[in-house]
Design an enzyme around this catalytic site. Sequence first.
Site, PDB file in Angstrom:
ATOM      1  N   ASP A   1       0.842  -1.198   0.000  1.00 41.38           N
ATOM      2  CA  ASP A   1       0.000   0.000   0.000  1.00 41.38           C
ATOM      3  C   ASP A   1       0.880   1.253   0.000  1.00 41.38           C
ATOM      4  OD1 ASP A   1      -2.547   1.486   0.598  1.00 41.38           O
ATOM      5  OD2 ASP A   1      -1.420   1.936   2.427  1.00 41.38           O
TER       6      ASP A   1
ATOM      7  N   LYS B   1       1.593   4.302  -2.965  1.00 39.56           N
ATOM      8  CA  LYS B   1       1.593   5.748  -2.736  1.00 39.56           C
ATOM      9  C   LYS B   1       2.901   6.373  -3.235  1.00 39.56           C
ATOM     10  CE  LYS B   1      -1.707   5.391   0.974  1.00 39.56           C
ATOM     11  NZ  LYS B   1      -1.897   5.049   2.391  1.00 39.56           N
TER      12      LYS B   1
END
Length: 828
Positions: free
Chosen positions: A686, A690
């Site tokens: 995750d 980003k």
Amino acid sequence: MGAISVEQWIIHKFGGSSVASPERYRHVAGIVARRPERRRAVVVSAMGGVTDTLLSAVNLAAGRDPSYREVLTGLRDRHREAVLELLPGGEATPLLERLEQDFTDVANVLHATWLLRSHSERALDLVTGLGEVWSAQILAGHLAALGEPATWLDAREVLVVNRTPARLEVDWERSATRLERWLDARPEPPATLVITGYVAVTPEGLATTLGRNGSDFSASIFAALLEAAEVHIWTDVDGVMSANPRLVPDAVLLDELSYNEAMELAYFGARVIHPSTMAPAVGRGIPIFIRNTFRPENPGTRIHVAGTSRFDVKGFATIEGVALVNVEGTGMMGVPGTAQRLFGALQESGVSVMMISQGSSEHSICFVVPGELAEQAKAAAERAFFAERHYGQVQTVEVVTGCCVLAVVGDRMAGQPGVAGKFFGALGRAGVNIRAIAQGSSERNISVVIDEAEASRALRAVHGGFYLSPQTLSIGVIGAGVVGGELLDQLGEQAGYLKREFNLDLRVRAIATTRQMLFANGQIDLAGWRAALGGADSPTDLEQFAGHVQADYLPHAVIIDCTASEAVARRYGDWLARGIHVITPNKRANTAELDYYRRLRTTSRQHAVRYLYEATVGAGLPVIQTLRDLLQTGDEIRSIEGVLSGTLSYLFNVYDGSRSFSEIVADARARGFTEPDPRDDLSGMDVARKVVILAREMGLPMELADVRVEGLVPEELQSLSVPEFLASLPQRDGVMARLFEDAAKRGEALRYVGSVASDGRASVSLRAYPLDHPFARIQMTDNIVLFSTRRYHPNPLVVQGPGAGPEVTAGGVFADLLRLVSSLGASL
Ligand code: ADP
Ligand code: ASP
Ligand code: MG
């Protein structure tokens, strides 16, 4: 007639839509019975659909189709049933006998039509008017049965008209005399006269009609004859609307109209009023009210001498099924009498011209005629310019069929600059091609000719251009889980304020989950969206979803994707290409292969639509926007580094050695701070996503695989089930505890950090920071991002704050929505 005028009659007209069934007659009788005036005339249409059915019976008979007999039987049954329901036994009998007689007559006329294989105008007039004759008797009989004194007046006994194919003239004198005689024959004129609409009689005494929708005309003729104070036309809409509400869902009710405006609207096809209704009322200044039978408490639209209203532009209407005839040639330039010759020839051949437009070079004249007269008009034009065509001075007489006239109407358009600009601007934005333009010098209307296929889109577009806030957004939300649900709630709370303060019209018109979707034409009531969505039973189809969101009558459409789905993210490209803005907290699109990301960027630029994704990094924190501002103002990014996961931020903020790491993970999971499978957070993917989003925003051609990720889940725990994984996580506690203690000894704290540098190096890993470093001082689920740039050096620019949770994430998405409306011109 003197005696009548003192009585101040009021005329009420009930259209076919108001008397379609026995139940509707009862309703109408209720309205009539509650009226306050002392004298009233009730003009009534045939039961809904009856005139059409009678017409079709005549045509079937003429075409030798025996089914006309069943059609008649059906009609007879429908009327018999109404009589039996509405009139008590004894009183029903004479009317039932009369019906039998009429149907026998009609059967005879149609039998003759069958034999002759054609119908005469007279047969048509006689037969099609009977619907009104029956309807008026049913209503009068029903009123009388309710104890409301009512008398039926057969308009064929008093109303005399001269009819030619092109014109209809009321013989006022004869009609007035006959009416007077009719009334005088009754000792005490009844409080309620029920008059047949639509029908009349010729001076020779033959039954005739006033033409389709003629009952409105009947009402105003009787208003003039009875010197009535008011005319109320009762129908199935609240009044005259700014456009046909069946075509334009956003149409608004017009409280007032001038006679002229009403006439123009009616002329341009607003069926709610018949153009000839105006003339008798205008001459005598009788106000006309258009009202809803279904909502009698509403005042409706008042049409009178000078309607004042807050709107400059009143209404929009279309006439479909017209043809455009274009006469072109050099030989017409500067030749006096050209137009006269053309229109003289058209008049002679019985073609009425609906609109004319001539270029000032006089090189061409074009005009609009009803589609069925196109060939006749062409022939007349060719005859008129026979010589010119022979000598080549008139080159072409060209006919374009399948056209439509679209008009905008309003008294106050006169002398108002900008109206035409808005009108054509709206058509242009909707991509509607204009074939011809005309503006009456009264400046009360502008009309254009367009292709019929584009009629309703064009109508909605121009209507929206004048009546909607320029920032009216049609919004579709996909995903109604924690973030989507919260966003819908926030929108529900703020929409009213944004409308009042900034005239933003944010309409959520579609919500979809993986299973079902909910649509609204206007907008979904956000106070009850959960229940409505729960009750929705259409399975999700994203193609249909996008089609609904992009309603052609609303200026802008946006889809907000609150899922984490790759499949949804793959659709952004198509949506952007068709002009739908996209807003999302979903990281999938921006971390898909670089080509897709680039396609999204170029598509949004080419199609002038926005693609916004602030909430993909740092939830509601202004991370992407800050980065853009730096880049666009010419700063150079050297590196971006940050704690980018709210979950991991929390885990390491809480981990102080007193409890084991695995315990903290289990606890965080139980509190909903982690993904259902905590490995999604612990794997570091995750955060890596980003990092990729930030890197690409910086202009780096980075793929997900280019990020060096040191996850917190060892290889051997990857393949386990969630419970097995949680059960075996304590095996890692020792390693984590050692890392923690080593760092603590050095006076440092552990943080899970993602970073990217301008040379393209990107990584995600667990690192230790001195306690006075900004990363070490964050709290709870805080995210923190350091931008080291040419300007922000050696001290970096820091963005910090809570970076997880539905409220702040939805807030970030909402902020993107407001960014979008600002870019559409709103001043917030
Ligand atoms: P009635 O049977 O009462 O005579 P009509 O069907 O003839 O009723 O006329 C009412 C219809 O006119 C409405 O249902 C609506 O669809 C249509 N209409 C067209 N333009 C307008 C407009 N500008 N405002 C209101 N109604 C309109
Ligand atoms: N019944 C007639 C028609 O349908 C007249 C009217 O309703 O106004 O045209
Ligand atoms: Mg009508």
